[in-house]
Write a protein that holds these residues in place. Structure first.
Motif, PDB file in Angstrom:
ATOM      1  N   UNK A  77       0.830  -1.203   0.000  1.00 27.56           N
ATOM      2  CA  UNK A  77       0.000   0.000   0.000  1.00 27.56           C
ATOM      3  C   UNK A  77       0.865   1.253   0.000  1.00 27.56           C
ATOM      4  N   UNK A  78       1.985   1.212   0.726  1.00 26.40           N
ATOM      5  CA  UNK A  78       2.898   2.351   0.716  1.00 26.40           C
ATOM      6  C   UNK A  78       3.483   2.552  -0.685  1.00 26.40           C
ATOM      7  N   UNK A  79       3.816   1.446  -1.371  1.00 29.13           N
ATOM      8  CA  UNK A  79       4.360   1.547  -2.725  1.00 29.13           C
ATOM      9  C   UNK A  79       3.344   2.178  -3.671  1.00 29.13           C
ATOM     10  N   UNK A  80       2.093   1.749  -3.571  1.00 27.81           N
ATOM     11  CA  UNK A  80       1.064   2.241  -4.491  1.00 27.81           C
ATOM     12  C   UNK A  80       0.607   3.655  -4.154  1.00 27.81           C
ATOM     13  N   UNK A  81       0.360   3.922  -2.873  1.00 22.42           N
ATOM     14  CA  UNK A  81      -0.306   5.165  -2.488  1.00 22.42           C
ATOM     15  C   UNK A  81       0.591   6.142  -1.736  1.00 22.42           C
TER      16      UNK A  81
ATOM     17  N   UNK B  98       6.373  10.298   1.369  1.00 23.84           N
ATOM     18  CA  UNK B  98       6.779   9.622   0.134  1.00 23.84           C
ATOM     19  C   UNK B  98       5.600   9.525  -0.826  1.00 23.84           C
ATOM     20  N   UNK B  99       5.831   9.926  -2.062  1.00 25.76           N
ATOM     21  CA  UNK B  99       4.804   9.804  -3.091  1.00 25.76           C
ATOM     22  C   UNK B  99       4.794   8.368  -3.613  1.00 25.76           C
ATOM     23  N   UNK B 100       3.608   7.799  -3.726  1.00 27.94           N
ATOM     24  CA  UNK B 100       3.475   6.434  -4.220  1.00 27.94           C
ATOM     25  C   UNK B 100       3.412   6.394  -5.738  1.00 27.94           C
ATOM     26  N   UNK B 101       3.288   5.175  -6.271  1.00 23.41           N
ATOM     27  CA  UNK B 101       3.306   5.004  -7.726  1.00 23.41           C
ATOM     28  C   UNK B 101       2.127   5.691  -8.409  1.00 23.41           C
ATOM     29  N   UNK B 102       0.982   5.751  -7.742  1.00 21.91           N
ATOM     30  CA  UNK B 102      -0.157   6.444  -8.348  1.00 21.91           C
ATOM     31  C   UNK B 102       0.154   7.917  -8.577  1.00 21.91           C
ATOM     32  N   UNK B 103       0.744   8.574  -7.582  1.00 22.20           N
ATOM     33  CA  UNK B 103       1.099   9.984  -7.755  1.00 22.20           C
ATOM     34  C   UNK B 103       2.181  10.159  -8.807  1.00 22.20           C
ATOM     35  N   UNK B 104       3.146   9.248  -8.825  1.00 19.70           N
ATOM     36  CA  UNK B 104       4.216   9.341  -9.815  1.00 19.70           C
ATOM     37  C   UNK B 104       3.672   9.205 -11.234  1.00 19.70           C
ATOM     38  N   UNK B 105       2.590   8.429 -11.385  1.00 21.84           N
ATOM     39  CA  UNK B 105       2.029   8.177 -12.721  1.00 21.84           C
ATOM     40  C   UNK B 105       0.929   9.169 -13.089  1.00 21.84           C
ATOM     41  N   UNK B 106       0.686  10.179 -12.279  1.00 19.45           N
ATOM     42  CA  UNK B 106      -0.408  11.122 -12.531  1.00 19.45           C
ATOM     43  C   UNK B 106      -0.305  11.711 -13.944  1.00 19.45           C
ATOM     44  N   UNK B 107      -1.383  11.604 -14.699  1.00 15.50           N
ATOM     45  CA  UNK B 107      -1.411  12.078 -16.078  1.00 15.50           C
ATOM     46  C   UNK B 107      -0.938  11.041 -17.075  1.00 15.50           C
ATOM     47  N   UNK B 108      -0.326   9.956 -16.573  1.00  6.61           N
ATOM     48  CA  UNK B 108       0.238   8.941 -17.450  1.00  6.61           C
ATOM     49  C   UNK B 108      -0.382   7.577 -17.235  1.00  6.61           C
ATOM     50  N   UNK B 109       0.468   6.553 -17.250  1.00  7.05           N
ATOM     51  CA  UNK B 109       0.021   5.162 -17.198  1.00  7.05           C
ATOM     52  C   UNK B 109       0.691   4.445 -16.043  1.00  7.05           C
ATOM     53  N   UNK B 110      -0.094   3.666 -15.289  1.00  3.86           N
ATOM     54  CA  UNK B 110       0.441   2.812 -14.233  1.00  3.86           C
ATOM     55  C   UNK B 110       0.257   1.359 -14.658  1.00  3.86           C
ATOM     56  N   UNK B 111       1.383   0.650 -14.791  1.00  3.02           N
ATOM     57  CA  UNK B 111       1.352  -0.747 -15.200  1.00  3.02           C
ATOM     58  C   UNK B 111       1.501  -1.622 -13.964  1.00  3.02           C
TER      59      UNK B 111
END
Length: 478
Positions: A207-211, A225-238
């Motif tokens: 959950x920490x990794x994702x959110x 720490x920003x999670x993968x969802x924030x890092x992918x904002x505007x783009x694609x999360x695989x």
């Protein structure tokens, strides 16, 4: 189609022009043939056909360059693009350029005629699309097998979409490559592509990794720490290996997909994101749902569009091309001269089972680059584990001896009318195997068998075969 309708054929190959002319004229269509795109573009200023069917590579302007000009000047004119170079870039560029359809050579003439008819029927629905020009580069995904053409078509058709995609395929088949291609050929291509493998993350950290998390949310959380969802904002999360996601994380993911917002671990302020989800798995998600190990509502959220990546053993014709590509890349990475496979070595590799799929082949090519003594690679130069395999597919001559043995035994028992039993069984096996290799697509299966599409459809009906999926959405001719 009425006799007044006109089709222009553009190809520098005289035999292709002749075959299409005869087939279309037999259907009552008027045809006009051109050796190059330049003649078509100048003629369009004075006259306009109902449909154009064009090769992609010709002397002078290419089929795609012609397509781009037609989109600007005649946006409702449907264009069918043909190509003998069945790669992903051609498929994507054709669809993005506004082509009505992409037709790999060699094609079934009946299917080409059917496409022309459908193109004319749907001409009013076509809209102009400006072509996206890309610099030539090494192919993202290599594959000329019919099953891979299905993957290329899917990527091409999804190139203007942000829709959620679920990729199915065994480990090592290239699911992340397909996810990258979906992102690169999407409206989000200039935004981030973030990948996360569910199977590689400990459950208590997922959950920490994702959110992400807030400072002090748990022991060791020294900063926000920003999670993968924030890092992918505007783009694609695989999200790779989505079937390994724990139940509690599935619940949180479902909320994000529904609401477009989430809370960081330990946070109280909602974070809004705009993220396209591409998920992948080698597992049977439907089976996991039935077993209560995967949320059914999340499955339906993810399973909007599904792409199946074939096993390497189901696309054996691609193995020599893939091997040459991986050998060249390994040589470049290691700054050595590339190795070359002898024809008998390519044949041997093409008959191996490859349980690790494309990844195993790539690793094998790295081993060869380092370990093989000469530049020409013999069968005995291959890794020992490949030489000792018992699952090597045997040459196809063995089926003839098996058939001979069966006939001898049947006649010895006094059986008669052998062909009444053998011929339908033979045809049924050939049809089922061809459909397996084309992911159920009848048009491509007919090509593999050397039949026309209509012949295959007739045979399936005569043999009373129950075939699921495939081209049921396509109209049957004849």
């Amino acid at each position: 189609m009425s006799r007044s309708e006109t089709v222009w054929i553009v190809d520098d190959d005289r035999s292709i022009r002749w075959v299409l002319e005869k087939a279309l004229q037999q259907e009552g269509m008027n045809t006009q043939s051109f050796e190059n795109a330049d003649g078509v573009l100048s003629r369009l200023n004075r006259q306009q056909p109902d449909v154009i069917i064009s090769d992609i590579r010709m002397p002078g302007a290419s089929g795609l360059e012609m397509l781009a000009q037609i989109r600007e000047q005649h946006p409702r004119l449907p264009v069918i693009i043909m190509t003998a170079h069945s790669d992903l870039d051609s498929a994507v560029a054709s669809y993005q350029g506004g082509a009505f359809e992409y037709l790999p050579k060699p094609f079934d003439v009946d299917e080409a005629v059917s496409l022309v008819k459908r193109a004319n029927q749907h001409a009013q629905e076509q809209q102009g699309v400006k072509i996206i020009e890309e610099k030539p580069r090494t192919p993202e995904i290599i594959g000329e097998a019919p099953a891979m053409q299905e993957v290329f078509r899917a990527i091409g058709r999804l190139s203007h979409s942000n829709i959620t995609v679920l990729i199915n395929g065994e480990s090592g088949t290239g699911k992340e490559l397909v996810a990258h291609a979906l992102h690169r050929h999407s409206p989000r291509k200039t935004s981030p592509f973030i990948a996360l493998n569910m199977a590689a993350i400990p459950k208590d950290l997922m959950e920490s990794e994702l959110f992400g998390h807030e400072k002090g949310a748990f022991t060791g959380a020294a900063a926000q720490r920003r999670g993968r969802f924030e890092q992918a904002d505007g783009g694609t999360l695989f999200l790779d290996e989505i079937g390994d996601m724990p139940a509690e994380t599935q619940t949180r993911l479902l909320r994000v997909l529904a609401d477009g917002e989430f809370y960081r671990v330990g946070g109280h302020t909602p974070v809004k994101v705009d993220v396209r989800i591409i998920a992948a798995t080698h597992q049977d998600l439907e089976g996991l749902v039935q077993a209560g190990k995967f949320r059914e509502d999340l499955f339906h959220r993810l399973n909007v569009i599904r792409i199946h990546i074939p096993r390497l053993s189901d696309r054996r014709e691609d193995i020599p091309t893939l091997a040459r590509h991986f050998l060249a890349r390994a040589a470049q990475e290691l700054s050595v001269d590339p190795k070359f496979l002898k024809p008998e070595t390519e044949d041997y590799l093409s008959r191996l089972p490859w349980p690790g799929n494309v990844r195993q082949l790539e690793n094998t090519c790295r081993w060869i680059t380092v370990m093989a003594s000469g530049r020409e690679v013999l069968v005995e130069d291959l890794p020992p584990e490949l030489l000792n395999q018992t699952g090597v597919a045997q040459p196809a001559v063995t089926w003839e001896q098996g058939l001979r043995n069966w006939a001898d035994q049947a006649l010895a028992r006094g059986q008669s009318n052998l062909l009444d039993e053998a011929v339908p069984a033979f045809e049924r096996i050939m049809i089922e195997t061809a459909l397996k290799h084309t992911a159920g697509r009848r048009r491509d299966a007919a090509l593999l068998l050397g039949w026309g599409r209509n012949t295959l459809t007739r045979k399936i009906k005569e043999l009373d075969m129950r075939i699921d999926g495939g081209d049921d959405d396509e109209s049957e001719e004849g």
